[in-house]
Design a protein around this motif. Structure first.
Motif, PDB file in Angstrom:
ATOM      1  N   LYS A  61       0.844  -1.206   0.000  1.00 55.15           N
ATOM      2  CA  LYS A  61       0.000   0.000   0.000  1.00 55.15           C
ATOM      3  C   LYS A  61       0.877   1.254   0.000  1.00 55.15           C
ATOM      4  CE  LYS A  61      -3.990  -1.779   2.639  1.00 55.15           C
ATOM      5  NZ  LYS A  61      -3.750  -3.158   2.342  1.00 55.15           N
ATOM      6  N   TYR A  62       1.863   1.263   0.898  1.00 54.09           N
ATOM      7  CA  TYR A  62       2.756   2.412   1.005  1.00 54.09           C
ATOM      8  C   TYR A  62       3.488   2.644  -0.318  1.00 54.09           C
ATOM      9  CZ  TYR A  62       6.821   5.207   2.269  1.00 54.09           C
ATOM     10  OH  TYR A  62       7.789   6.170   2.289  1.00 54.09           O
ATOM     11  N   GLN A  63       4.057   1.592  -0.880  1.00 53.72           N
ATOM     12  CA  GLN A  63       4.821   1.736  -2.122  1.00 53.72           C
ATOM     13  C   GLN A  63       3.940   2.161  -3.292  1.00 53.72           C
ATOM     14  OE1 GLN A  63       8.076   1.786  -2.663  1.00 53.72           O
ATOM     15  NE2 GLN A  63       8.411   1.488  -0.475  1.00 53.72           N
ATOM     16  N   ALA A  64       2.722   1.627  -3.368  1.00 53.15           N
ATOM     17  CA  ALA A  64       1.811   2.016  -4.445  1.00 53.15           C
ATOM     18  C   ALA A  64       1.461   3.500  -4.330  1.00 53.15           C
ATOM     19  CB  ALA A  64       0.547   1.159  -4.413  1.00 53.15           C
ATOM     20  N   ALA A  65       1.175   3.960  -3.112  1.00 56.44           N
ATOM     21  CA  ALA A  65       0.856   5.378  -2.924  1.00 56.44           C
ATOM     22  C   ALA A  65       2.069   6.251  -3.257  1.00 56.44           C
ATOM     23  CB  ALA A  65       0.391   5.629  -1.488  1.00 56.44           C
ATOM     24  N   LEU A  66       3.243   5.847  -2.789  1.00 54.49           N
ATOM     25  CA  LEU A  66       4.453   6.627  -3.039  1.00 54.49           C
ATOM     26  C   LEU A  66       4.757   6.712  -4.533  1.00 54.49           C
ATOM     27  CD1 LEU A  66       6.925   8.183  -2.056  1.00 54.49           C
ATOM     28  CD2 LEU A  66       8.080   5.966  -1.731  1.00 54.49           C
ATOM     29  N   GLN A  67       4.690   5.600  -5.228  1.00 50.44           N
ATOM     30  CA  GLN A  67       4.979   5.624  -6.663  1.00 50.44           C
ATOM     31  C   GLN A  67       3.917   6.404  -7.435  1.00 50.44           C
ATOM     32  OE1 GLN A  67       7.906   4.938  -7.782  1.00 50.44           O
ATOM     33  NE2 GLN A  67       8.393   4.301  -5.699  1.00 50.44           N
ATOM     34  N   SER A  68       2.674   6.330  -6.982  1.00 54.63           N
ATOM     35  CA  SER A  68       1.618   7.123  -7.616  1.00 54.63           C
ATOM     36  C   SER A  68       1.905   8.616  -7.459  1.00 54.63           C
ATOM     37  CB  SER A  68       0.256   6.794  -6.990  1.00 54.63           C
ATOM     38  OG  SER A  68      -0.118   5.473  -7.283  1.00 54.63           O
ATOM     39  N   LEU A  69       2.324   9.023  -6.265  1.00 57.22           N
ATOM     40  CA  LEU A  69       2.641  10.434  -6.033  1.00 57.22           C
ATOM     41  C   LEU A  69       3.874  10.865  -6.823  1.00 57.22           C
ATOM     42  CD1 LEU A  69       1.863  10.577  -2.225  1.00 57.22           C
ATOM     43  CD2 LEU A  69       0.500  11.556  -4.096  1.00 57.22           C
ATOM     44  N   ASN A  70       4.863   9.979  -6.937  1.00 55.42           N
ATOM     45  CA  ASN A  70       6.033  10.285  -7.778  1.00 55.42           C
ATOM     46  C   ASN A  70       5.609  10.525  -9.217  1.00 55.42           C
ATOM     47  OD1 ASN A  70       8.235  10.245  -5.966  1.00 55.42           O
ATOM     48  ND2 ASN A  70       8.291   8.019  -5.999  1.00 55.42           N
ATOM     49  N   TYR A  71       4.744   9.653  -9.723  1.00 55.35           N
ATOM     50  CA  TYR A  71       4.248   9.811 -11.086  1.00 55.35           C
ATOM     51  C   TYR A  71       3.529  11.154 -11.234  1.00 55.35           C
ATOM     52  CZ  TYR A  71       1.771   9.067 -15.429  1.00 55.35           C
ATOM     53  OH  TYR A  71       1.307   9.202 -16.712  1.00 55.35           O
ATOM     54  N   CYS A  72       2.670  11.457 -10.270  1.00 53.12           N
ATOM     55  CA  CYS A  72       1.848  12.667 -10.347  1.00 53.12           C
ATOM     56  C   CYS A  72       2.667  13.950 -10.269  1.00 53.12           C
ATOM     57  CB  CYS A  72       0.791  12.651  -9.247  1.00 53.12           C
ATOM     58  SG  CYS A  72      -0.437  11.339  -9.454  1.00 53.12           S
ATOM     59  N   VAL A  73       3.709  13.970  -9.440  1.00 54.03           N
ATOM     60  CA  VAL A  73       4.514  15.185  -9.342  1.00 54.03           C
ATOM     61  C   VAL A  73       5.313  15.398 -10.629  1.00 54.03           C
ATOM     62  CG1 VAL A  73       6.682  14.371  -8.275  1.00 54.03           C
ATOM     63  CG2 VAL A  73       5.766  16.603  -7.667  1.00 54.03           C
ATOM     64  N   MET A  74       5.636  14.318 -11.320  1.00 51.99           N
ATOM     65  CA  MET A  74       6.375  14.439 -12.581  1.00 51.99           C
ATOM     66  C   MET A  74       5.444  14.668 -13.765  1.00 51.99           C
ATOM     67  SD  MET A  74       9.446  11.673 -12.180  1.00 51.99           S
ATOM     68  CE  MET A  74       8.561  10.356 -11.365  1.00 51.99           C
ATOM     69  N   ASN A  75       4.177  14.351 -13.593  1.00 56.98           N
ATOM     70  CA  ASN A  75       3.184  14.482 -14.667  1.00 56.98           C
ATOM     71  C   ASN A  75       1.915  15.104 -14.104  1.00 56.98           C
ATOM     72  OD1 ASN A  75       4.550  12.716 -16.854  1.00 56.98           O
ATOM     73  ND2 ASN A  75       4.598  11.449 -15.012  1.00 56.98           N
ATOM     74  N   PRO A  76       1.983  16.347 -13.616  1.00 57.30           N
ATOM     75  CA  PRO A  76       0.861  16.917 -12.877  1.00 57.30           C
ATOM     76  C   PRO A  76      -0.424  17.116 -13.683  1.00 57.30           C
ATOM     77  CG  PRO A  76       2.531  18.592 -13.277  1.00 57.30           C
ATOM     78  CD  PRO A  76       3.110  17.281 -13.714  1.00 57.30           C
ATOM     79  N   HIS A  77      -0.323  17.122 -15.007  1.00 57.25           N
ATOM     80  CA  HIS A  77      -1.508  17.371 -15.820  1.00 57.25           C
ATOM     81  C   HIS A  77      -1.828  16.202 -16.747  1.00 57.25           C
ATOM     82  CE1 HIS A  77      -1.429  21.348 -14.186  1.00 57.25           C
ATOM     83  NE2 HIS A  77      -0.177  21.479 -14.554  1.00 57.25           N
ATOM     84  N   ASP A  78      -1.249  15.049 -16.466  1.00 57.97           N
ATOM     85  CA  ASP A  78      -1.468  13.855 -17.265  1.00 57.97           C
ATOM     86  C   ASP A  78      -2.884  13.308 -17.041  1.00 57.97           C
ATOM     87  OD1 ASP A  78      -0.047  11.581 -18.849  1.00 57.97           O
ATOM     88  OD2 ASP A  78      -1.049  10.539 -17.195  1.00 57.97           O
ATOM     89  N   ALA A  79      -3.374  12.560 -17.995  1.00 62.67           N
ATOM     90  CA  ALA A  79      -4.719  11.985 -17.908  1.00 62.67           C
ATOM     91  C   ALA A  79      -4.867  11.020 -16.734  1.00 62.67           C
ATOM     92  CB  ALA A  79      -5.051  11.265 -19.217  1.00 62.67           C
ATOM     93  N   HIS A  80      -3.775  10.389 -16.288  1.00 59.16           N
ATOM     94  CA  HIS A  80      -3.836   9.421 -15.194  1.00 59.16           C
ATOM     95  C   HIS A  80      -3.713  10.070 -13.810  1.00 59.16           C
ATOM     96  CE1 HIS A  80      -3.461   6.116 -18.041  1.00 59.16           C
ATOM     97  NE2 HIS A  80      -2.480   6.784 -18.613  1.00 59.16           N
ATOM     98  N   THR A  81      -3.297  11.321 -13.769  1.00 57.52           N
ATOM     99  CA  THR A  81      -2.927  11.950 -12.505  1.00 57.52           C
ATOM    100  C   THR A  81      -4.069  12.021 -11.497  1.00 57.52           C
ATOM    101  OG1 THR A  81      -1.118  13.156 -13.509  1.00 57.52           O
ATOM    102  CG2 THR A  81      -1.999  14.060 -11.476  1.00 57.52           C
ATOM    103  N   GLU A  82      -5.235  12.478 -11.900  1.00 58.08           N
ATOM    104  CA  GLU A  82      -6.338  12.623 -10.937  1.00 58.08           C
ATOM    105  C   GLU A  82      -6.746  11.270 -10.352  1.00 58.08           C
ATOM    106  OE1 GLU A  82      -7.594  15.238  -9.349  1.00 58.08           O
ATOM    107  OE2 GLU A  82      -6.082  16.376 -10.448  1.00 58.08           O
ATOM    108  N   ARG A  83      -6.782  10.252 -11.177  1.00 58.96           N
ATOM    109  CA  ARG A  83      -7.117   8.911 -10.684  1.00 58.96           C
ATOM    110  C   ARG A  83      -6.069   8.442  -9.690  1.00 58.96           C
ATOM    111  NH1 ARG A  83      -5.059   4.163 -12.032  1.00 58.96           N
ATOM    112  NH2 ARG A  83      -4.145   4.955 -13.956  1.00 58.96           N
ATOM    113  N   LEU A  84      -4.803   8.621 -10.032  1.00 60.08           N
ATOM    114  CA  LEU A  84      -3.724   8.185  -9.148  1.00 60.08           C
ATOM    115  C   LEU A  84      -3.719   8.969  -7.835  1.00 60.08           C
ATOM    116  CD1 LEU A  84      -0.859   7.663 -11.743  1.00 60.08           C
ATOM    117  CD2 LEU A  84      -2.114   5.895 -10.488  1.00 60.08           C
ATOM    118  N   LEU A  85      -4.010  10.266  -7.900  1.00 61.67           N
ATOM    119  CA  LEU A  85      -4.080  11.061  -6.673  1.00 61.67           C
ATOM    120  C   LEU A  85      -5.246  10.600  -5.790  1.00 61.67           C
ATOM    121  CD1 LEU A  85      -3.267  14.682  -7.883  1.00 61.67           C
ATOM    122  CD2 LEU A  85      -1.899  13.238  -6.372  1.00 61.67           C
TER     123      LEU A  85
END
Length: 168
Positions: A61-85
């Protein structure tokens, strides 16, 4: 010891800080190629599958959340970002209720989530979340002063603030 949070006042006149900070954050990260982006999304999906197989385990759970946040900070306006956040926010809420979860890590993840929100839209989200970022990192480090991720993220956030406001 005086709280670091009390040393920071925010007004709408500091909007330039938020813009500079978000640019600093984005420029400090290495750009991801399409292949890297796809690979990171695959890694997150794998972590989510492991999490589903071991629902009582904290680390997936921790790693999935952390990697999701890493993705989102690098791609703040990507189509996947809101779902991942949204998924990261739900995971953080689950971890808060999980016996044995590290509260310092949970606070770090929550601070990171708010930091991503600021990067997404500094003008709107900066006034809303900057104090939440600072409070969560401070709480994480109060619980565990040796939390390396909390130290790193707090330092990046504070350095970005200093550079944006011209403080020494």
């Amino acid at each position: 010891m005086k709280s670091q949070i009390s040393n920071h006042r925010f007004t709408f006149s500091n909007i330039k800080f938020l813009l500079a900070f978000s640019l600093f954050q984005l420029l400090s990260l290495s750009p991801l190629s399409a292949q890297d982006t796809h690979s990171l999304l695959d890694d997150i999906a794998r972590l989510r599958r492991v999490e589903a197989m071991y629902p009582d385990s904290i680390q997936p759970k921790y790693q999935a959340a952390l990697q999701s946040l890493n993705y989102c900070v690098m791609n703040p306006h990507d189509a996947h970002t809101e779902r991942l956040l949204a998924e990261a926010g739900q995971t953080i809420a689950q971890l808060e209720k999980t016996k044995g979860a590290d509260l310092s890590d949970i606070c770090t993840l929550r601070g990171f989530l708010y930091m991503v929100r600021i990067v997404q839209d500094p003008t709107r989200n900066g006034p809303k979340y900057y104090l939440d970022v600072l409070q969560n990192y401070e709480k994480a480090l109060k619980i565990n002063p040796d939390n390396p991720l909390a130290q790193q993220l707090q330092q990046q956030f504070l350095e970005g603030m200093k550079q944006a406001t011209g403080e020494n």
